[in-house]
Design a protein around this motif. Structure first.
Motif, PDB file in Angstrom:
ATOM      1  N   TRP A 153       0.878  -1.410   0.143  1.00  0.00           N
ATOM      2  CA  TRP A 153      -0.049  -0.114   0.194  1.00  0.00           C
ATOM      3  C   TRP A 153       0.703   1.305   0.023  1.00  0.00           C
ATOM      4  CZ3 TRP A 153      -1.901  -3.342   4.160  1.00  0.00           C
ATOM      5  CH2 TRP A 153      -2.824  -4.351   3.886  1.00  0.00           C
ATOM      6  N   ASN A 154       2.190   1.103  -0.472  1.00  0.00           N
ATOM      7  CA  ASN A 154       2.825   2.465  -0.573  1.00  0.00           C
ATOM      8  C   ASN A 154       2.383   3.564  -1.460  1.00  0.00           C
ATOM      9  OD1 ASN A 154       5.373   2.078   1.074  1.00  0.00           O
ATOM     10  ND2 ASN A 154       5.320   0.057  -0.133  1.00  0.00           N
ATOM     11  N   GLU A 155       1.850   2.979  -2.631  1.00  0.00           N
ATOM     12  CA  GLU A 155       1.411   4.255  -3.578  1.00  0.00           C
ATOM     13  C   GLU A 155       0.078   4.758  -2.895  1.00  0.00           C
ATOM     14  OE1 GLU A 155       0.787   2.963  -7.579  1.00  0.00           O
ATOM     15  OE2 GLU A 155       2.830   2.127  -7.703  1.00  0.00           O
ATOM     16  N   LEU A 156      -0.736   3.825  -2.296  1.00  0.00           N
ATOM     17  CA  LEU A 156      -1.885   4.220  -1.659  1.00  0.00           C
ATOM     18  C   LEU A 156      -1.709   5.200  -0.567  1.00  0.00           C
ATOM     19  CD1 LEU A 156      -5.127   4.097  -1.298  1.00  0.00           C
ATOM     20  CD2 LEU A 156      -4.534   2.136   0.098  1.00  0.00           C
ATOM     21  N   ALA A 157      -0.897   4.823   0.172  1.00  0.00           N
ATOM     22  CA  ALA A 157      -0.456   5.840   1.288  1.00  0.00           C
ATOM     23  C   ALA A 157       0.086   7.173   0.855  1.00  0.00           C
ATOM     24  CB  ALA A 157       0.784   5.079   2.452  1.00  0.00           C
ATOM     25  N   GLN A 158       1.095   7.099  -0.196  1.00  0.00           N
ATOM     26  CA  GLN A 158       1.269   8.430  -0.852  1.00  0.00           C
ATOM     27  C   GLN A 158       0.070   8.980  -1.292  1.00  0.00           C
ATOM     28  OE1 GLN A 158       4.628   9.316  -0.741  1.00  0.00           O
ATOM     29  NE2 GLN A 158       3.590  11.472  -1.224  1.00  0.00           N
ATOM     30  N   GLU A 159      -0.749   8.525  -2.011  1.00  0.00           N
ATOM     31  CA  GLU A 159      -1.883   9.588  -2.290  1.00  0.00           C
ATOM     32  C   GLU A 159      -2.676  10.174  -1.174  1.00  0.00           C
ATOM     33  OE1 GLU A 159      -2.848  10.264  -5.364  1.00  0.00           O
ATOM     34  OE2 GLU A 159      -1.334   9.160  -6.524  1.00  0.00           O
ATOM     35  N   TRP A 160      -2.680   9.245   0.012  1.00  0.00           N
ATOM     36  CA  TRP A 160      -3.313   9.928   1.178  1.00  0.00           C
ATOM     37  C   TRP A 160      -2.405  10.921   1.610  1.00  0.00           C
ATOM     38  CZ3 TRP A 160      -7.542   9.767   3.330  1.00  0.00           C
ATOM     39  CH2 TRP A 160      -8.602   8.539   3.335  1.00  0.00           C
ATOM     40  N   ALA A 209      -8.138  14.481   7.611  1.00  0.00           N
ATOM     41  CA  ALA A 209      -7.201  13.917   6.624  1.00  0.00           C
ATOM     42  C   ALA A 209      -5.951  13.641   7.460  1.00  0.00           C
ATOM     43  CB  ALA A 209      -6.836  15.039   5.578  1.00  0.00           C
ATOM     44  N   LYS A 210      -5.485  14.134   8.366  1.00  0.00           N
ATOM     45  CA  LYS A 210      -4.290  13.819   9.022  1.00  0.00           C
ATOM     46  C   LYS A 210      -4.544  12.436   9.825  1.00  0.00           C
ATOM     47  CE  LYS A 210      -1.228  15.631  12.724  1.00  0.00           C
ATOM     48  NZ  LYS A 210      -0.983  16.638  13.655  1.00  0.00           N
ATOM     49  N   ASN A 211      -5.670  12.487  10.500  1.00  0.00           N
ATOM     50  CA  ASN A 211      -6.072  11.145  11.149  1.00  0.00           C
ATOM     51  C   ASN A 211      -5.934  10.008  10.248  1.00  0.00           C
ATOM     52  OD1 ASN A 211      -6.089  12.558  13.603  1.00  0.00           O
ATOM     53  ND2 ASN A 211      -8.304  12.918  13.446  1.00  0.00           N
ATOM     54  N   GLN A 212      -6.366  10.060   8.890  1.00  0.00           N
ATOM     55  CA  GLN A 212      -6.648   8.830   8.293  1.00  0.00           C
ATOM     56  C   GLN A 212      -5.323   8.567   7.796  1.00  0.00           C
ATOM     57  OE1 GLN A 212      -9.501   7.786   8.636  1.00  0.00           O
ATOM     58  NE2 GLN A 212     -10.020   9.852   9.273  1.00  0.00           N
ATOM     59  N   VAL A 213      -4.454   9.830   7.294  1.00  0.00           N
ATOM     60  CA  VAL A 213      -3.065   9.545   7.015  1.00  0.00           C
ATOM     61  C   VAL A 213      -2.187   8.761   8.036  1.00  0.00           C
ATOM     62  CG1 VAL A 213      -0.990  10.344   6.407  1.00  0.00           C
ATOM     63  CG2 VAL A 213      -2.919  11.194   5.089  1.00  0.00           C
ATOM     64  N   GLY A 214      -2.630   8.964   9.404  1.00  0.00           N
ATOM     65  CA  GLY A 214      -1.943   8.237  10.308  1.00  0.00           C
ATOM     66  C   GLY A 214      -2.202   6.903  10.275  1.00  0.00           C
ATOM     67  N   VAL A 215      -3.468   6.431  10.051  1.00  0.00           N
ATOM     68  CA  VAL A 215      -4.141   4.960  10.259  1.00  0.00           C
ATOM     69  C   VAL A 215      -3.323   4.253   8.891  1.00  0.00           C
ATOM     70  CG1 VAL A 215      -5.857   3.614   9.598  1.00  0.00           C
ATOM     71  CG2 VAL A 215      -6.122   5.547  10.932  1.00  0.00           C
ATOM     72  N   ILE A 216      -3.225   4.713   7.820  1.00  0.00           N
ATOM     73  CA  ILE A 216      -2.632   4.213   6.520  1.00  0.00           C
ATOM     74  C   ILE A 216      -1.160   3.910   6.628  1.00  0.00           C
ATOM     75  CG2 ILE A 216      -2.310   6.140   5.103  1.00  0.00           C
ATOM     76  CD1 ILE A 216      -3.302   2.456   3.965  1.00  0.00           C
ATOM     77  N   TRP A 217      -0.291   5.026   7.238  1.00  0.00           N
ATOM     78  CA  TRP A 217       0.886   4.957   7.514  1.00  0.00           C
ATOM     79  C   TRP A 217       1.261   4.043   8.546  1.00  0.00           C
ATOM     80  CZ3 TRP A 217       2.378   7.708   3.601  1.00  0.00           C
ATOM     81  CH2 TRP A 217       3.681   7.905   3.433  1.00  0.00           C
ATOM     82  N   GLN A 218       0.500   3.651   9.651  1.00  0.00           N
ATOM     83  CA  GLN A 218       0.805   2.798  10.766  1.00  0.00           C
ATOM     84  C   GLN A 218       0.853   1.215   9.985  1.00  0.00           C
ATOM     85  OE1 GLN A 218      -1.782   3.476  14.060  1.00  0.00           O
ATOM     86  NE2 GLN A 218      -0.890   5.327  14.589  1.00  0.00           N
ATOM     87  N   VAL A 276     -12.180   3.043   3.999  1.00  0.00           N
ATOM     88  CA  VAL A 276     -13.482   2.928   3.052  1.00  0.00           C
ATOM     89  C   VAL A 276     -14.551   3.806   3.642  1.00  0.00           C
ATOM     90  CG1 VAL A 276     -14.974   1.920   1.616  1.00  0.00           C
ATOM     91  CG2 VAL A 276     -12.680   1.276   1.807  1.00  0.00           C
ATOM     92  N   TYR A 277     -15.021   3.468   4.718  1.00  0.00           N
ATOM     93  CA  TYR A 277     -16.209   4.191   5.460  1.00  0.00           C
ATOM     94  C   TYR A 277     -16.043   5.456   6.010  1.00  0.00           C
ATOM     95  CZ  TYR A 277     -19.675   4.511   9.084  1.00  0.00           C
ATOM     96  OH  TYR A 277     -20.994   5.029   9.818  1.00  0.00           O
ATOM     97  N   GLU A 278     -14.593   5.841   6.285  1.00  0.00           N
ATOM     98  CA  GLU A 278     -14.458   7.241   6.562  1.00  0.00           C
ATOM     99  C   GLU A 278     -14.462   8.185   5.398  1.00  0.00           C
ATOM    100  OE1 GLU A 278     -13.697   8.932   9.177  1.00  0.00           O
ATOM    101  OE2 GLU A 278     -13.817   7.358  10.651  1.00  0.00           O
ATOM    102  N   ILE A 279     -13.848   7.600   4.143  1.00  0.00           N
ATOM    103  CA  ILE A 279     -14.029   8.345   2.939  1.00  0.00           C
ATOM    104  C   ILE A 279     -15.353   8.574   2.600  1.00  0.00           C
ATOM    105  CG2 ILE A 279     -13.114   8.516   0.539  1.00  0.00           C
ATOM    106  CD1 ILE A 279     -10.784   6.834   0.946  1.00  0.00           C
TER     107      ILE A 279
END
Length: 759
Positions: A471-478, A501-510, A555-558
């Protein structure tokens, strides 16, 4: 397919369980078109079909290369230079394509979601055009691998129609290409596809004829072969006396004159028939001449295969017009002493879309061309005979063969018994293109195919699973989305959502660190010669259980944020950014779900196929998620612009969504709308057909006992039709139409007659 050769079976397996690009070729009559349909019907991959010309694309059920990839019609120079050219010749480069050619979001979405690209009639594909396709796909998909990482299936016989490049174009292109064929493209030179040849011939069964054709194809024609062919020379052959023969010639003008004169020589009245064209169907892709002129006694051939159970005709079958009216054409087959009514055929102009819910590529019908699938057949050019099968043919081309033309012309025939040569064959001038013959030496042996299949299947499964957890590309898009808030004014509609947005990026980055560790683990698990599938299955399921919840929550959040954005004024840009993120995030979740299915299929020892890599849960995932978010959103009573019309502000033009079903026949699609109680006019409008075509579908449904005649007509109409048909024994309904005039339409008479034959 009723029967499938070993080579065809290999091709299917390479498509469904590897990422290896394939060149699928074969002599005339080996079943390339049949296999193409089988691949489209069974592959689990998001597939797009393209061809070099409009008619070739129409026949393959796809779109043109130029329209799919937004390419101009000039030549392509595979570098970033900006050379100067004359006004009569135009070339594009990587720089000009990148700078000038804009692609719609719809086409970008199709290319991004594409997993398999099928290029039909590849003999006509120019090397420079293929490199232009490769460049556009890499650009749109943002991947530097060949074709942007898409598997490509090339289909065609290189000994048939060659690419067309004008001499003045070639003077420039020869500085960049060794030749004009698709295999001369830079991308093919660097990354050659696996060469699979279908060898089992279905068209011919005459061993002597097959031997001559093989030698002709391989530039090994002998004096004995020429002697064999010249046994069938008959310069005084009388076509007027010998019915059922078609003349193959090299020039359109000669074929047209022969057909027109032969029609003129027949007695009786000439009738003309026109197509029913609805929606968007450009003249340049008309599959046949729209003006069909006939007389009783005219020699015709069918240009399509009969799709019905009866299989009354095939592409190239000859017949004689026995009788006709303005609404009926009856054709007699003398060799079988059989007569059939010609039914109209439906050609569809399509484009590809991505289903917003399932991320699957689907077809959208833009327009239709409905006409009788026949043409005059006293003569035809060798060029236009490609793909046709004749029982009897006269060859008027022996002295003017181009490379490969002798093979194309002769291979149209089923046997030597149906061959007439108007003059003797000559040894000189009938050889095939030497470059093509040299490329044919790349054909893979059975041993190479078996080893490659084993190796590439293992690589495909590993890469498929790794892509599902990378999910590196996905995380970069976030992350890009998060940074975009910095450019917004503080009072903009988007600015107040920056913390979200910051909170969701934190989720995908973790998730990136554990996912990276799992990718390393997968590499180790697949390093062994023998795969421990049960252990791999355990690890995949454990990873799925770990990652699915946070990925699903994103997905739910978006979707929740999209519900908010839809109700905000002046927030279209914000909404579109969220839709893009939703597309990427949903695709990632669906891939996770497919990874679970993939390993289950492998553990069971089953074949990877479309049916095995989907489920009701996958098909309904996005639909169910959207519905749940919408209900939760309403319950939360958010105090935004709570007007559903406002909520449609940015979504009113969005495409229809829903689960993708297997492709249905045209009659099945009409039947589904009929079950919804749609009227004939409504069905015609929805399906982009005329009412006459839809009524023809209803006739077929009556014949198959799918619906009954009393579902279509009121009781008083049925009574009147019953009285009209009492004691009626004729095959055609034209005498009844003549007798009753406007009391009954042609379609009403046909439907009632169909009901009488249902037992």
């Amino acid at each position: 397919m009723q029967s499938i050769s070993e080579a065809a079976a290999y091709a299917l397996r390479f498509i469904n369980q590897t990422h290896q690009s394939v060149f699928l070729t074969g002599k005339a009559g080996t079943g390339k078109t049949t296999l193409l349909r089988e691949i489209i019907a069974t592959t689990h991959k998001n597939t797009v079909v393209v061809a070099p010309t409009g008619i070739a694309a129409l026949n393959a059920g796809g779109v043109t290369i130029h329209s799919m990839f937004q390419l101009p019609f000039g030549g392509f120079i595979p570098d970033n230079s900006a050379p100067q050219f004359s006004d009569s010749i135009k070339f594009e480069t990587k720089a000009t394509l990148r700078r000038h050619f804009k692609m719609s979001g719809q086409k970008r979405a199709v290319i991004k979601n594409m997993e398999l690209l099928i290029i039909d009639e590849v003999s006509m594909l120019r090397a420079d055009l293929l490199d232009a396709m490769d460049f556009m796909m890499q650009t749109v998909r943002r991947k530097s691998s060949p074709f942007g990482g898409v598997q490509v299936l090339f289909i065609g016989d290189l000994l048939q129609l060659p690419p067309i490049i004008r001499d003045e174009e070639w003077r420039t292109l020869r500085n960049y290409y060794r030749g004009k064929f698709f295999f001369h493209a830079h991308v093919i030179q660097q990354y050659p596809p696996l060469y699979i040849e279908l060898s089992k011939i279905y068209r011919q069964t005459d061993d002597r004829f097959i031997s001559v054709l093989n030698n002709l194809r391989n530039n090994q024609i002998t004096r004995e072969d020429i002697q064999t062919l010249n046994e069938f020379v008959n310069p005084d052959f009388d076509l007027k006396v010998n019915k059922g023969y078609i003349t193959l010639t090299t020039h359109n003008a000669k074929a047209d004159v022969m057909n027109a004169q032969s029609l003129e020589d027949l007695e009786g009245n000439q009738m003309s028939f026109l197509p029913a064209i609805t929606g968007d169907f450009p003249e340049k892709i008309y599959p046949i001449d729209p003006n069909l002129h006939l007389k009783v006694g005219a020699q015709i051939m069918f240009v399509k295969n009969d799709l019905s159970f009866e299989k009354n005709y095939f592409n190239g079958k000859m017949g004689i017009v026995k009788t006709m009216t303005s609404k009926e054409i009856w054709v007699h087959f003398p060799d079988e002493d059989k007569m059939i009514e010609v039914e109209k055929y439906e050609w569809q102009n399509i484009r590809y879309n991505v289903n917003e819910m399932t991320k699957e590529i689907e077809e959208e019908v833009l327009g239709s061309f409905v006409h009788y699938p026949i043409k005059l057949a006293w003569a035809i050019t060798v060029h236009k005979s490609q793909g046709l099968t004749f029982d009897k043919a006269v060859l008027d081309v022996s002295r003017v063969f181009l490379p490969g033309q002798a093979y194309v012309a002769l291979s149209r025939l089923r046997s030597l018994n149906g061959l007439i040569l108007l003059s003797p064959m000559q040894m000189n001038g009938i050889s095939n293109d030497q470059e093509v013959m040299e490329y044919a030496e790349n054909k893979a042996s059975d041993e190479v195919l078996e080893n490659a299949l084993k190796r590439e299947t293992k690589n495909f499964i590993l890469n498929y699973l790794k892509n599902c957890f990378d999910w590196n590309e996905l995380a970069q898009e976030w992350r890009n989305h998060q940074f975009s808030y910095n450019e917004e004014a503080e009072n903009s509609p988007k600015a107040k959502h920056a913390l979200w947005a910051k909170n969701q990026v934190g989720v995908i980055w973790q998730l990136l660190e554990p996912s990276s560790k799992f990718l390393v683990q997968l590499d180790k698990l697949f390093h062994n010669e023998q795969l421990e599938l049960n252990h791999i299955s355990d690890r995949i399921n454990a990873a799925f259980n770990y990652f699915m919840e946070p990925m699903d929550k994103l997905v739910y959040e978006i979707l929740w944020k999209i519900e908010e954005a839809k109700r905000l004024k002046k927030a279209k840009g914000f909404y579109e950014e969220l839709v893009l993120l939703d597309d990427l995030q949903t695709r990632a979740v669906l891939q996770l779900m497919k990874a679970k299915l993939m390993i289950e299929v492998l553990v069971k020892g089953e074949t990877i196929s479309k049916e095995k890599l989907t489920s009701a849960e996958i098909k309904q995932y996005k639909i169910n998620k959207v519905e749940r978010v919408f209900e939760d959103f309403k319950k939360a009573n958010i105090t935004l612009i709570d007007d559903e019309k406002d909520a449609e502000r940015y979504t009113s033009n969005s495409k229809k969504t829903g689960k993708k079903e297997p492709k249905k026949s045209t009659i099945e699609e009409t039947y589904e709308l009929w079950l919804e109680k749609k009227t004939v006019q409504e069905i015609a409008t929805i399906r982009k057909f005329t009412q006459e075509t839809i009524l023809g579908h209803l006739t077929k449904l009556i014949q198959s006992k799918t619906i009954t005649i009393d579902e279509v007509f009121a009781e008083d109409k049925l009574q009147a039709l019953s009285e009209a048909f009492e004691g009626y024994k004729e095959e055609t309904v034209s005498p009844l139409k003549e007798k009753y005039g406007d009391e009954f339409t042609w379609e009403e008479l046909r439907m009632f007659k169909a009901s009488l034959n249902v037992k």
